[in-house]
Design a protein around this motif. Sequence first.
Motif, PDB file in Angstrom:
ATOM      1  N   GLY A   1      58.446  50.056  76.273  1.00  0.00           N
ATOM      2  CA  GLY A   1      58.090  49.062  75.631  1.00  0.00           C
ATOM      3  C   GLY A   1      56.695  48.064  76.487  1.00  0.00           C
ATOM      4  O   GLY A   1      55.918  46.959  76.250  1.00  0.00           O
ATOM      5  N   VAL A   2      55.759  48.526  78.017  1.00  0.00           N
ATOM      6  CA  VAL A   2      54.956  48.294  78.761  1.00  0.00           C
ATOM      7  C   VAL A   2      53.713  48.674  78.116  1.00  0.00           C
ATOM      8  O   VAL A   2      54.278  50.056  78.605  1.00  0.00           O
ATOM      9  N   THR A   3      53.005  47.461  77.672  1.00  0.00           N
ATOM     10  CA  THR A   3      51.898  48.509  77.324  1.00  0.00           C
ATOM     11  C   THR A   3      50.564  47.837  78.318  1.00  0.00           C
ATOM     12  O   THR A   3      49.842  48.711  78.091  1.00  0.00           O
ATOM     13  N   THR A   4      50.931  46.997  79.127  1.00  0.00           N
ATOM     14  CA  THR A   4      49.973  46.741  79.961  1.00  0.00           C
ATOM     15  C   THR A   4      50.391  46.861  81.557  1.00  0.00           C
ATOM     16  O   THR A   4      51.361  46.041  81.709  1.00  0.00           O
TER      17      THR A   4
ATOM     18  N   PRO B   1      63.985  49.469  72.686  1.00  0.00           N
ATOM     19  CA  PRO B   1      62.263  49.717  72.017  1.00  0.00           C
ATOM     20  C   PRO B   1      62.698  51.359  71.207  1.00  0.00           C
ATOM     21  O   PRO B   1      63.186  52.066  71.890  1.00  0.00           O
ATOM     22  N   VAL B   2      62.109  50.686  69.954  1.00  0.00           N
ATOM     23  CA  VAL B   2      62.445  52.620  69.329  1.00  0.00           C
ATOM     24  C   VAL B   2      61.186  52.907  69.290  1.00  0.00           C
ATOM     25  O   VAL B   2      60.648  54.525  68.651  1.00  0.00           O
ATOM     26  N   GLN B   3      59.563  52.159  68.555  1.00  0.00           N
ATOM     27  CA  GLN B   3      58.103  52.990  69.112  1.00  0.00           C
ATOM     28  C   GLN B   3      57.301  51.427  69.568  1.00  0.00           C
ATOM     29  O   GLN B   3      57.633  50.287  69.838  1.00  0.00           O
ATOM     30  N   THR B   4      56.210  51.719  70.262  1.00  0.00           N
ATOM     31  CA  THR B   4      55.428  51.366  71.038  1.00  0.00           C
ATOM     32  C   THR B   4      53.917  51.159  70.483  1.00  0.00           C
ATOM     33  O   THR B   4      53.479  52.718  70.324  1.00  0.00           O
ATOM     34  N   TYR B   5      53.192  50.841  70.599  1.00  0.00           N
ATOM     35  CA  TYR B   5      51.734  50.912  70.153  1.00  0.00           C
ATOM     36  C   TYR B   5      51.375  50.753  70.789  1.00  0.00           C
ATOM     37  O   TYR B   5      51.401  48.927  71.547  1.00  0.00           O
TER      38      TYR B   5
ATOM     39  N   ASP C   1      57.486  56.312  70.576  1.00  0.00           N
ATOM     40  CA  ASP C   1      58.693  57.121  69.456  1.00  0.00           C
ATOM     41  C   ASP C   1      60.083  57.723  69.505  1.00  0.00           C
ATOM     42  O   ASP C   1      60.082  58.894  69.568  1.00  0.00           O
ATOM     43  N   ASN C   2      61.117  56.444  69.374  1.00  0.00           N
ATOM     44  CA  ASN C   2      62.476  57.147  69.286  1.00  0.00           C
ATOM     45  C   ASN C   2      62.787  58.172  70.964  1.00  0.00           C
ATOM     46  O   ASN C   2      63.389  59.514  70.514  1.00  0.00           O
ATOM     47  N   GLY C   3      62.713  57.796  71.979  1.00  0.00           N
ATOM     48  CA  GLY C   3      62.746  58.392  72.523  1.00  0.00           C
ATOM     49  C   GLY C   3      61.704  59.481  73.593  1.00  0.00           C
ATOM     50  O   GLY C   3      61.839  59.637  74.084  1.00  0.00           O
ATOM     51  N   GLU C   4      60.288  59.748  72.532  1.00  0.00           N
ATOM     52  CA  GLU C   4      59.455  60.783  73.298  1.00  0.00           C
ATOM     53  C   GLU C   4      58.469  59.720  73.338  1.00  0.00           C
ATOM     54  O   GLU C   4      57.880  58.695  72.061  1.00  0.00           O
ATOM     55  N   PHE C   5      57.594  60.264  74.636  1.00  0.00           N
ATOM     56  CA  PHE C   5      56.202  60.058  74.659  1.00  0.00           C
ATOM     57  C   PHE C   5      55.630  60.470  74.240  1.00  0.00           C
ATOM     58  O   PHE C   5      55.219  62.162  73.792  1.00  0.00           O
ATOM     59  N   VAL C   6      54.455  59.919  72.921  1.00  0.00           N
ATOM     60  CA  VAL C   6      53.884  61.006  72.132  1.00  0.00           C
ATOM     61  C   VAL C   6      52.564  60.386  71.625  1.00  0.00           C
ATOM     62  O   VAL C   6      51.372  60.353  71.242  1.00  0.00           O
ATOM     63  N   GLY C   7      51.738  60.042  73.287  1.00  0.00           N
ATOM     64  CA  GLY C   7      50.078  59.303  73.587  1.00  0.00           C
ATOM     65  C   GLY C   7      49.973  59.900  74.328  1.00  0.00           C
ATOM     66  O   GLY C   7      50.293  61.440  74.214  1.00  0.00           O
ATOM     67  N   THR C   8      48.392  60.567  74.954  1.00  0.00           N
ATOM     68  CA  THR C   8      47.151  60.235  75.346  1.00  0.00           C
ATOM     69  C   THR C   8      46.771  60.342  77.574  1.00  0.00           C
ATOM     70  O   THR C   8      46.952  59.273  76.814  1.00  0.00           O
ATOM     71  N   PRO C   9      47.825  61.124  77.788  1.00  0.00           N
ATOM     72  CA  PRO C   9      47.215  60.192  79.025  1.00  0.00           C
ATOM     73  C   PRO C   9      45.380  60.444  79.249  1.00  0.00           C
ATOM     74  O   PRO C   9      44.849  61.213  78.483  1.00  0.00           O
ATOM     75  N   GLY C  10      44.951  58.901  79.420  1.00  0.00           N
ATOM     76  CA  GLY C  10      43.916  58.266  79.307  1.00  0.00           C
ATOM     77  C   GLY C  10      43.115  58.198  78.411  1.00  0.00           C
ATOM     78  O   GLY C  10      42.643  56.657  78.529  1.00  0.00           O
TER      79      GLY C  10
END
Length: 457
Positions: free
Chosen positions: A85-88, A423-427, A435-444
């Motif tokens: 849940g840390v976005t910065t 936390p279950v989601q981070t935007y 999303d629910n335990g999985e990193f679903v973002g993109t490096p960069g």
Amino acid sequence: MDMILKGGRVITASDSFIADVAVKDGKIVAIGKELSDTADKVVDVTGKYVLPGAIDAHTHMAMPFGGTVSSDSYLSGTRAAVCGGVTTIFDYPVQHKGETILGLCGSKDEVLKEEACCDYAFHCCITDLNDGDILNEMEQAVEKGITSFKCFLVYKKEGMMVDDGTLARLLLRAKELGAMINVHAENPDLIDLRTEQFLREGKTSAWYHYLSRPEFVEAEADKRVVHLASHLDTPVYIVHMADEEGLEACIEAKKKGHDIYVETCPQYLEFTCDVYKREDGRNFVCSPPMKGQASQDALWRAIKAGLIDTVATDHCPFQSYEKDWGKDDFTKIPNGCAGVENLYPYMLSAANEGKLSFEKVVELCATNVAKIFGCTDKGSIAVGKDADLVVYDPEKEFTISASNMHSDCDHTIWEGKKLHGYPVQTYLRGQLVYDNGEFVGTPGIGRYIKRAKYSKK
């Protein structure tokens, strides 16, 4: 609209309420009940809490230290961040003799552009004024949004320490430019004196790491920093506060109206120096070390009273085999622990347990950080802010283990810690990255944050 988070309890630093949160082009564009469902994506978060993404103001990714490099790259460290849940994050590039602020931060930025999974900013650690060139360059750095700099009052032998005169010059220059000086406060001469004594006596376990730099060793430096900043009439931010006596000096100065900001870390709120008596005590070695129960109690009292400004992690992990270098000599243990993924879950679980309010957690982990360090688009759920949002399930039971973390470190000091709520989601700017335990973002995906100048809050 691109997305609506529908029906959750929105938590701010001052309030909580049921509302929908609408996002367009990475920004929060509306907050209210029963917002129109005409969005590309509608996420039902009924029964969940919606919080601003946390800002970890203190990390050391890919940092050379103690004969090695901290085990999280910018990719793995920022991946772990968003999964908690840390976005910065704020990273601490360390300047060495001859290096420039912009050259150093620029080299880090080149890596982060490719690897960052969350947004990022820099506090540049200044270790050498380069015959005054750094004092001049600070103005250019501030114009580029690097509005905070760090000084170590320790690590003399490692060439990282600044003396009191250099600290004073930096405090005054930062005030002139609208910047902030952050300080790691411990007394290096007392540490060296005590360390030499323990080694002569054959006292080499992790327990003597704590005894080489106990409460009064940190407190002396805390009080010295507060004394200087108060009489020079400059703001100062003291990182990773761990001791009661130093904290009391900060609180007294705050009450007199001085611009003294205090950061503490979850490890000081959860563990005491007794961890250094454990068989795996070397894994807990960080500086400053965890202190006694009286200091921990004082930290919690100050948090509840609003006298601590931020909670950050000092994330600086090392692999277990590297920690083992100091199994028989505490001076050989690389100093630092993992924590960036645990910051928000730990503090929010404490709120779930009634130790403090959820609003206070948002204040400590997001809103205050954004205000102090000029992150004008971050830190709160409000129209016009970046859509850095965390969906939190207050009923989810979670047990921390190295196996379910997203760091590259092979162990965690939080192993076995049970949390109520997670936390279950981070935007990140409206894009789902966890999303629910999985990193679903993109490096960069992460962006450099150009920050505003400091002004007294």
